[in-house]
Design a protein around this motif. Structure first.
Motif, mmCIF file in Angstrom:
data_model
loop_
_atom_site.group_PDB
_atom_site.id
_atom_site.type_symbol
_atom_site.label_atom_id
_atom_site.label_comp_id
_atom_site.label_asym_id
_atom_site.label_seq_id
_atom_site.Cartn_x
_atom_site.Cartn_y
_atom_site.Cartn_z
ATOM 1 N N SER A 186 55.463 65.455 47.725
ATOM 2 C CA SER A 186 54.055 65.738 47.996
ATOM 3 C C SER A 186 53.771 65.948 49.536
ATOM 4 O O SER A 186 52.813 66.808 49.704
ATOM 5 N N THR A 187 54.721 65.569 50.440
ATOM 6 C CA THR A 187 54.251 65.686 51.813
ATOM 7 C C THR A 187 54.823 67.358 52.051
ATOM 8 O O THR A 187 53.756 68.103 52.774
ATOM 9 N N MET A 188 55.794 67.950 51.366
ATOM 10 C CA MET A 188 55.945 69.413 51.664
ATOM 11 C C MET A 188 54.800 70.310 50.972
ATOM 12 O O MET A 188 54.410 71.254 51.410
ATOM 13 N N HIS A 189 54.385 69.643 49.895
ATOM 14 C CA HIS A 189 53.126 70.549 48.874
ATOM 15 C C HIS A 189 51.987 70.493 49.951
ATOM 16 O O HIS A 189 51.357 71.452 50.318
ATOM 17 N N SER A 190 51.559 69.119 50.588
ATOM 18 C CA SER A 190 50.479 69.228 51.405
ATOM 19 C C SER A 190 50.878 70.246 52.752
ATOM 20 O O SER A 190 50.073 71.021 53.376
ATOM 21 N N LEU A 191 51.972 70.199 53.363
ATOM 22 C CA LEU A 191 52.585 70.565 54.548
ATOM 23 C C LEU A 191 52.369 72.354 54.362
ATOM 24 O O LEU A 191 51.611 73.084 54.990
ATOM 25 N N TYR A 192 52.702 72.750 52.885
ATOM 26 C CA TYR A 192 52.795 74.191 52.767
ATOM 27 C C TYR A 192 51.203 74.553 52.800
ATOM 28 O O TYR A 192 50.975 75.630 53.283
ATOM 29 N N THR A 193 50.406 73.866 52.127
ATOM 30 C CA THR A 193 48.780 74.403 52.133
ATOM 31 C C THR A 193 48.081 74.363 53.661
ATOM 32 O O THR A 193 47.639 75.392 53.943
ATOM 33 N N ARG A 194 48.628 73.407 54.228
ATOM 34 C CA ARG A 194 47.997 73.525 55.625
ATOM 35 C C ARG A 194 48.644 74.691 56.676
ATOM 36 O O ARG A 194 47.972 75.094 57.255
ATOM 37 N N LEU A 195 50.097 74.623 56.485
ATOM 38 C CA LEU A 195 50.922 75.588 57.146
ATOM 39 C C LEU A 195 49.851 77.147 56.640
ATOM 40 O O LEU A 195 49.674 77.858 57.672
ATOM 41 N N GLU A 196 49.985 77.421 55.259
ATOM 42 C CA GLU A 196 49.237 78.775 54.842
ATOM 43 C C GLU A 196 48.024 79.004 55.571
ATOM 44 O O GLU A 196 47.723 80.078 55.930
ATOM 45 N N GLU A 197 47.067 77.890 55.539
ATOM 46 C CA GLU A 197 45.692 78.016 56.174
ATOM 47 C C GLU A 197 45.648 78.321 57.660
ATOM 48 O O GLU A 197 45.088 79.153 57.844
ATOM 49 N N GLU A 198 46.519 77.600 58.415
ATOM 50 C CA GLU A 198 46.529 77.822 59.576
ATOM 51 C C GLU A 198 47.179 79.425 60.085
ATOM 52 O O GLU A 198 46.721 80.035 60.711
ATOM 53 N N ILE A 199 48.171 79.611 59.254
ATOM 54 C CA ILE A 199 48.635 81.023 59.682
ATOM 55 C C ILE A 199 47.806 82.025 59.293
ATOM 56 O O ILE A 199 47.575 83.237 60.204
ATOM 57 N N THR A 200 47.172 81.950 58.009
ATOM 58 C CA THR A 200 46.135 82.754 57.557
ATOM 59 C C THR A 200 45.033 83.141 58.953
ATOM 60 O O THR A 200 44.794 84.056 59.073
ATOM 61 N N LYS A 201 44.470 81.897 59.316
ATOM 62 C CA LYS A 201 43.663 82.132 60.429
ATOM 63 C C LYS A 201 44.070 82.806 61.418
ATOM 64 O O LYS A 201 43.471 83.765 62.235
ATOM 65 N N SER A 202 45.308 82.287 61.859
ATOM 66 C CA SER A 202 45.818 83.089 63.180
ATOM 67 C C SER A 202 46.058 84.817 63.143
ATOM 68 O O SER A 202 45.603 85.461 63.859
ATOM 69 N N LEU A 203 46.437 85.315 61.726
ATOM 70 C CA LEU A 203 46.633 86.432 61.470
ATOM 71 C C LEU A 203 45.186 87.046 61.447
ATOM 72 O O LEU A 203 44.991 88.164 61.787
ATOM 73 N N GLN A 212 44.280 70.290 66.231
ATOM 74 C CA GLN A 212 44.513 69.037 65.863
ATOM 75 C C GLN A 212 45.235 69.217 64.404
ATOM 76 O O GLN A 212 46.126 68.397 64.146
ATOM 77 N N ARG A 213 44.992 70.136 63.633
ATOM 78 C CA ARG A 213 45.643 70.467 62.653
ATOM 79 C C ARG A 213 47.366 70.861 62.686
ATOM 80 O O ARG A 213 48.204 70.475 62.048
ATOM 81 N N ILE A 214 47.515 71.749 63.735
ATOM 82 C CA ILE A 214 48.519 71.981 64.335
ATOM 83 C C ILE A 214 49.662 70.541 64.662
ATOM 84 O O ILE A 214 50.671 70.640 64.121
ATOM 85 N N SER A 215 48.806 69.854 65.191
ATOM 86 C CA SER A 215 49.653 68.721 65.722
ATOM 87 C C SER A 215 49.760 67.512 64.452
ATOM 88 O O SER A 215 50.731 66.996 64.415
#
Lengths: 340, 340, 340
Positions: free
Chosen positions: B101-118, B67-70
């Protein structure tokens, strides 16, 4: 009812009169038009319902809900692959309890939807002394839960077959998380159990949900053996009476279909064998079409891409289209062509 | 844990005893059956988890969420095409702040999902002195944000190529709003950047999300040049090591695939070049299949519909299937045929 | 605006300074990097917007919303097939009121979305004395509601044709609930009415929504007669100027497309006849491709699977690919091949 309608019409009249001022920049719907035309359109639709039998199931009967069917499939998916949940609070210690509570909720929802589907097609006019539909739904829901460990065994083997069969697969987890065949095959294996127990409507609602998500259209009536892998999958069609052995692999755009039938044959053959038999260890490449209830693809054979087959193939045979004569000619430069 | 289970079983027993009255019209699940069978089924599923390694990632590890990836993809889409938002409150004056503001939120969510995958694939047993996974995820998230202007340039050119290549396109806005290739190509261009940075799981989750939405299956490993247009797109498959030049146009049902491999070859070729090279200005019509890592389609060539190619084609060449002999015969009237 | 930006930058600076402590285990985004780079990236995106014209529609203009378009389609679907709602509280007595209130809400939402689409493409600089866009949207919304009984008649006949044409169909209800053609054809018949009234953007948004759900891509400009059935449907493409008669049945992967065009021809032929005519009682089997604006498939003809046709076929003719020479050879045992 007539009185009710008149009353509503009066209400609508009253509430819309205020809107009959000049219409510029108004955001309200056009009250005058509504008043004059909506009852007439509704009447025409009512007449159409009656002539097409749309109202015959309305009276007090629920249909299985698409949304709940999709929820049921997602719950089963996480029971089968708990790591799919991606929930850090789930540990080896508490997953057993997670299973218990999820299966409990799954049972309740399965039983409700199956009851609806049985009552929906029930033609009994009088109320039964015992609620036979619900009793049968409970039995089926119990049997589906009993099947889950065996379904788990089967789909884990399917996922393993995908990993071993696709050089692009980086890990088994990647197959579970992001291969469309995972969703399509789990759905098939569950829908097939419901189909085998003569549950109406729900098996096809499930398979069409998976079709919509994945482009893979497996009729719940098909029989599919172990270690089954569909790669990419868009456009795959597997007909109702197909019979697929173990270790079979197929690619996008493959059809296992029925041959043409006259209208007379259609009503005669509803439910009869119309689709091919694919024996163990067969591979069918993209775009191949195999038709007919007496077509058998023998063990270990390989069907090449785009091949069109309507009769049996012996075992251990590779069938390819004789390379079609390609006509190659130098293009005039700067002439780019497009179509749509 | 055993004690916990006993306790829960006792609780279940207690709470279900009330339900053991005759079952007619009851809406409650069948307590007796639960009590007797649910623990046994859960135990069998636990055994299956252990034997298939399903629990090895459970302990305290999150998976990237579909859901977050989408959601991440949708945010990127509106950063690239802000008019897609269709939000009247967005103006030329405030879109800059919207971006921030969108890029700020995008960064946070990208970083979280990438951290999880690693962390998910990390096999380290002990805690690191520094959170290396998160540090790497931050670097990658930063680099993705840095890529956005270049991705914007590329996808705007792709959209323009679609408008110019399709006579049915009424406007560039129509292409952005309602052409499946927009979603598929934006997703590919983002997923490819993550794939190139060896982020696990997420690139394929993204490409499969787009596949599910559009029927277009582009592996994030493929390399695709500028001004790329896929029309209609259902059934398109572009394999992991495909290499596509500039100004290429392809139609529905086209496969850029790998040749058949033996199991030995599969493990040897994971990650190696297995898919074709398509040079600049090539057009590939619907249903064509091009296979193999050493197959090169030369500049400016046109591959006709349904053509099946497993070896190279020189530049500026038009390849068509030699018109297949069609057998035409008068039908018997009134004999309508059907199949399924 | 410049001042505003400076102020925001100052705010960001302040609020992120606290985050510049050592980063281990921090869950907060990297403030330092943001401060240094985000404004620069936003500036580059703004420049890209300007050069691609992305901002020209931003000022105070809404776009039709994908979500609302999908809601409108679902409402129409339940008006056409009220039993689809599966709502036990709906009875023969109150369905008339349900119709009234649903059509009222449908009207409001249709009018709003059509108004948006008309204003979006409107190039008038000055405000009109009367809101012409909204007035026209109201007329169109009224006409769509007027069409509903006729659309109901058509789609009920389409559903009946599906039931009669598919031996796997167990009931008409199963077709309504779980056949992708139901959703695709209802959407087409509604989108076609909007297309015929020159409503911009929305018809293609509708058809692409249905394409995404079903894999069936019917351009709203096509003309399709009565009793139309598409089985399975994944990969079907029906081009903008196709003209299909009554009692036509087609299968998955069928393309009714345009021939190749040079760029000069494309701009000349936008909106002109480019797709084939399919006369009454024709059947087109899976994977067949029929191209060209002057190609006519005569009444009662049958087009076999995978056939590729670019010129007319007389009536009552069966066209099949002359059985392609299949090359069959015994496989070496134990050599299982795979590709991707």
């Amino acid at each position: 009812m007539k009185d009710d309608r008149k009353k509503e019409k009066a209400n609508v009249e009253q509430s819309t009169k205020r809107e009959l001022s000049p219409r510029k920049n108004t955001k309200k719907p056009n009250g005058h038009w509504f008043q004059q035309n909506l009852p007439r359109i509704a009447d025409r639709l009512m007449t159409a319902y009656v002539s097409h039998g749309d109202l015959q199931h309305l009276e007090g009967k629920d249909l299985p809900s698409k949304q709940r069917i999709s929820g049921i499939l997602n719950d089963i998916l996480t029971i089968l692959f708990p790591n799919l949940l991606g929930d850090a609070s789930l540990t080896e210690t508490n997953v057993w309890y997670y299973l218990g509570s999820t299966m409990h909720s799954l049972y309740t929802r399965l039983e409700e939807e199956i009851t609806k589907s049985l009552k929906y097609i029930c033609t009994k006019e009088q109320e039964c002394p015992v609620d036979i539909c619900q009793e049968r739904a409970q039995r089926v829901a119990e049997e589906i839960l009993e099947c889950l460990p065996e379904i788990k065994r089967l789909v884990s083997a399917d996922v393993q077959a995908a990993y071993e069969g696709d050089p692009a697969a980086k890990s088994v987890d990647e197959v579970i998380l992001s291969y469309p065949c995972t969703y399509a095959i789990v759905t098939y294996r569950v829908a097939h159990e419901l189909y085998s127990r003569q549950v109406p409507l729900i098996p096809r609602m499930m398979s069409e949900h998976a079709h919509s998500q994945t482009g893979i259209d497996i009729h719940p009536g098909a029989r599919i053996g172990e270690n089954f892998f569909i790669d990419h999958g868009t456009g795959v069609v597997i007909g109702e009476t197909s019979d697929i052995g173990n270790n079979v692999r197929i690619y996008q755009g493959v059809t296992l279909g029925g041959k043409s039938l006259s209208p007379e044959e259609i009503s005669r053959l509803r439910g009869r064998k119309r689709h091919p038999i694919i024996q163990d260890n067969v591979i069918i490449y993209s775009g191949a079409t195999i038709l007919g209830g007496d077509t058998i693809i023998g063990k270990g054979s390989v069907i090449g891409g785009n091949v069109w087959i309507t009769s049996s193939i012996p075992s251990n045979t590779t069938v390819t289209i004789a390379t079609p004569k390609l006509s190659a000619q130098k293009s005039t430069k700067n002439k780019k062509e497009r179509h749509d």
